[in-house]
Design a protein around this motif. Structure first.
Motif, mmCIF file in Angstrom:
data_model
loop_
_atom_site.group_PDB
_atom_site.id
_atom_site.type_symbol
_atom_site.label_atom_id
_atom_site.label_comp_id
_atom_site.label_asym_id
_atom_site.label_seq_id
_atom_site.Cartn_x
_atom_site.Cartn_y
_atom_site.Cartn_z
ATOM 1 N N THR B 216 0.844 -1.204 0.000
ATOM 2 C CA THR B 216 0.000 0.000 0.000
ATOM 3 C C THR B 216 0.875 1.247 0.000
ATOM 4 O O THR B 216 1.649 1.469 0.925
ATOM 5 N N PRO B 217 0.757 2.086 -1.021
ATOM 6 C CA PRO B 217 1.627 3.260 -1.051
ATOM 7 C C PRO B 217 1.128 4.389 -0.143
ATOM 8 O O PRO B 217 -0.080 4.566 0.052
ATOM 9 N N ASP B 218 2.084 5.105 0.409
ATOM 10 C CA ASP B 218 1.847 6.416 1.026
ATOM 11 C C ASP B 218 0.868 6.415 2.189
ATOM 12 O O ASP B 218 0.061 7.329 2.341
ATOM 13 N N LYS B 219 0.961 5.394 2.998
ATOM 14 C CA LYS B 219 0.129 5.361 4.191
ATOM 15 C C LYS B 219 0.696 6.293 5.266
ATOM 16 O O LYS B 219 -0.047 6.840 6.079
ATOM 17 N N TYR B 220 1.980 6.484 5.245
ATOM 18 C CA TYR B 220 2.643 7.303 6.276
ATOM 19 C C TYR B 220 3.597 8.311 5.636
ATOM 20 O O TYR B 220 4.101 8.098 4.543
ATOM 21 N N GLN B 221 3.830 9.397 6.400
ATOM 22 C CA GLN B 221 4.721 10.459 5.897
ATOM 23 C C GLN B 221 5.964 10.580 6.771
ATOM 24 O O GLN B 221 6.260 11.646 7.308
ATOM 25 N N ILE B 222 6.668 9.507 6.944
ATOM 26 C CA ILE B 222 7.881 9.573 7.751
ATOM 27 C C ILE B 222 9.048 8.929 7.008
ATOM 28 O O ILE B 222 8.843 8.071 6.155
ATOM 29 N N VAL B 223 10.239 9.376 7.349
ATOM 30 C CA VAL B 223 11.447 8.812 6.728
ATOM 31 C C VAL B 223 12.428 8.425 7.844
ATOM 32 O O VAL B 223 13.187 9.257 8.331
ATOM 33 N N PRO B 224 12.397 7.152 8.259
ATOM 34 C CA PRO B 224 13.351 6.716 9.283
ATOM 35 C C PRO B 224 14.794 6.866 8.785
ATOM 36 O O PRO B 224 15.098 6.532 7.634
ATOM 37 N N THR B 225 15.651 7.378 9.641
ATOM 38 C CA THR B 225 17.038 7.681 9.285
ATOM 39 C C THR B 225 17.969 7.031 10.293
ATOM 40 O O THR B 225 17.680 7.030 11.491
ATOM 41 N N LEU B 226 19.082 6.519 9.806
ATOM 42 C CA LEU B 226 20.055 5.894 10.703
ATOM 43 C C LEU B 226 21.011 6.956 11.242
ATOM 44 O O LEU B 226 21.690 7.641 10.469
ATOM 45 N N VAL B 227 21.046 7.116 12.558
ATOM 46 C CA VAL B 227 21.960 8.069 13.196
ATOM 47 C C VAL B 227 22.811 7.291 14.192
ATOM 48 O O VAL B 227 22.287 6.746 15.171
ATOM 49 N N GLN B 228 24.088 7.200 13.920
ATOM 50 C CA GLN B 228 25.017 6.462 14.769
ATOM 51 C C GLN B 228 24.501 5.056 15.106
ATOM 52 O O GLN B 228 24.469 4.653 16.273
ATOM 53 N N GLY B 229 24.093 4.364 14.089
ATOM 54 C CA GLY B 229 23.696 2.971 14.248
ATOM 55 C C GLY B 229 22.289 2.738 14.758
ATOM 56 O O GLY B 229 21.875 1.600 14.951
ATOM 57 N N VAL B 230 21.546 3.829 14.959
ATOM 58 C CA VAL B 230 20.189 3.700 15.493
ATOM 59 C C VAL B 230 19.213 4.420 14.559
ATOM 60 O O VAL B 230 19.461 5.564 14.156
ATOM 61 N N LEU B 231 18.123 3.740 14.241
ATOM 62 C CA LEU B 231 17.097 4.377 13.399
ATOM 63 C C LEU B 231 16.173 5.247 14.241
ATOM 64 O O LEU B 231 15.680 4.812 15.278
ATOM 65 N N VAL B 232 15.971 6.475 13.743
ATOM 66 C CA VAL B 232 15.022 7.385 14.390
ATOM 67 C C VAL B 232 14.114 7.976 13.308
ATOM 68 O O VAL B 232 14.462 7.968 12.124
ATOM 69 N N ALA B 233 12.961 8.479 13.737
ATOM 70 C CA ALA B 233 12.004 8.992 12.749
ATOM 71 C C ALA B 233 12.439 10.370 12.256
ATOM 72 O O ALA B 233 13.101 11.122 12.957
#
Lengths: 233, 233
Positions: B216-233
């Motif tokens: 399902t496309p585009d259900k959410y508007q977030i881009v999880p990003t890896l910062v020092q080995g940890v994913l954050v929103a």
């Protein structure tokens, strides 16, 4: 039912167990197209070399030396990687030592397979028939470009899938992807490939004629086979 | 112009130089779909582990442990790899330690990239916008299945190509192949994928609902990003 898989890059060969398979090596632009053309024009054998110097040294043993690196003929070699260099009387009955950027490396990676044969659009239906009547499951190795996946070799894999679809089962997604792409491209492969990276690379070398030739299906009815490290018709 | 490339298998990552690129890791079925869902439901962070035991040990530090091997939840872990396990209040504000067969391994292979983000159909347009407005060239890493190329991750890469086609240049043939496949599939991806190897594998686990959700496309508007080995929103 026999199965078929497609290895989209020689750098993925560690994932495939080839000992019970017939492996088809394909490097449409232009190594395997040259090889098929050479056999159609009466060459006696082709010995593939991944190493440039080893290939070059075969000249002293009476071989025709053929080679390409980055799409260009190697200095000191008799012939390059254009199929039109393999259509004349001068190769009849001769032995060729052949090395290319991707194609001959892919052959080396197929070592250990039950059988190793050479595929190109030029002998497409003959390869398909060989696979159909053979007992073994199939792996198609796309030579790609320095490890990266390319479109033209993938299209060949898709063409084989399309021809064998009622007789073999796909092991994984790569054969399905290749088949979809071939069905998109088949009505005008030259046009479909016009944006591909390797065709752009080759166009800079002025070899549109080579490309059209290499995409011509079923010009020849031969299946070159590797026997103890040497390709024979 | 920025460029885009697609690495169709983590086992091809040695071919790509990522230090100046934004890398998008994608494992549609189901690791990155789970991650995006978890962040959309208020998780604080997700720490990816390629090693199962290292992941498991995080339970003693107050983490929720999530894991899958061969598509099945790992014994002793709090959660498995179905996105519907990441929609409840129980994960809000929590830290998750996550390991999967393919997805978390692909994240590890992206080490050294300028930026690493998480892509799925669920956040497709947000990822595309992030890439469009960023300065860096792009590499999409498809997690695949144990090194083999799969269709669903390739389709995501093609969807990104399709969205960015007027703004980025393809480095090689893989983005073009992915784009062709996406355009073939986009009107009914569930149907298109019904013959794919991983969908067949998952259907044996009775998770058709997961598959439809993950596509399902585009259900959410977030881009999880890896910062020092940890994913954050």
């Amino acid at each position: 039912m026999k199965t078929i898989d497609v290895c989209l890059s020689p750098d993925l060969m560690h994932l495939y167990d080839v000992q019970d398979r017939t492996v088809v090596v394909v490097d449409i632009l232009r190594a395997t197209s040259c090889m098929v053309t050479a056999f159609a024009n009466g060459v006696d054998s082709i010995t593939p070399f991944s190493n440039l110097e080893a290939c070059k040294s075969m000249k002293t043993k009476g071989y025709i030396t053929s080679g390409e690196r980055d799409g260009k003929k190697v200095v000191g070699f008799d012939k390059g990687n254009s199929p039109f260099e393999y259509t004349g009387e001068d190769i009849r009955g001769k032995k060729i030592a052949f090395t290319t950027t991707n194609g001959t490396q892919a052959i080396e990676k197929a070592t250990g397979a039950r059988k190793i044969i050479i595929g190109s659009f030029l002998n497409l239906s003959s390869v398909a028939k060989y696979l159909l009547f053979g007992q073994n499951s199939v792996l198609i190795i796309c030579a790609g470009w320095k490890g990266k996946v390319n479109l033209e070799d993938t299209l060949f894999a898709g063409a084989i899938m399309e021809k064998l679809k009622n007789h073999v089962e796909a092991d994984c997604d790569a054969p399905l992807a290749a088949q979809h792409l071939y069905n998109l491209a088949k009505n005008d492969m030259v046009k479909f490939l016009s944006n591909s990276s390797h065709v752009k690379r080759l166009n800079r070398l002025n070899i549109e004629k080579d490309i059209a030739y290499c995409l011509t299906p079923d010009k020849y009815q031969i299946v070159p086979t590797l026997v103890q490290g040497v390709l024979v018709a």
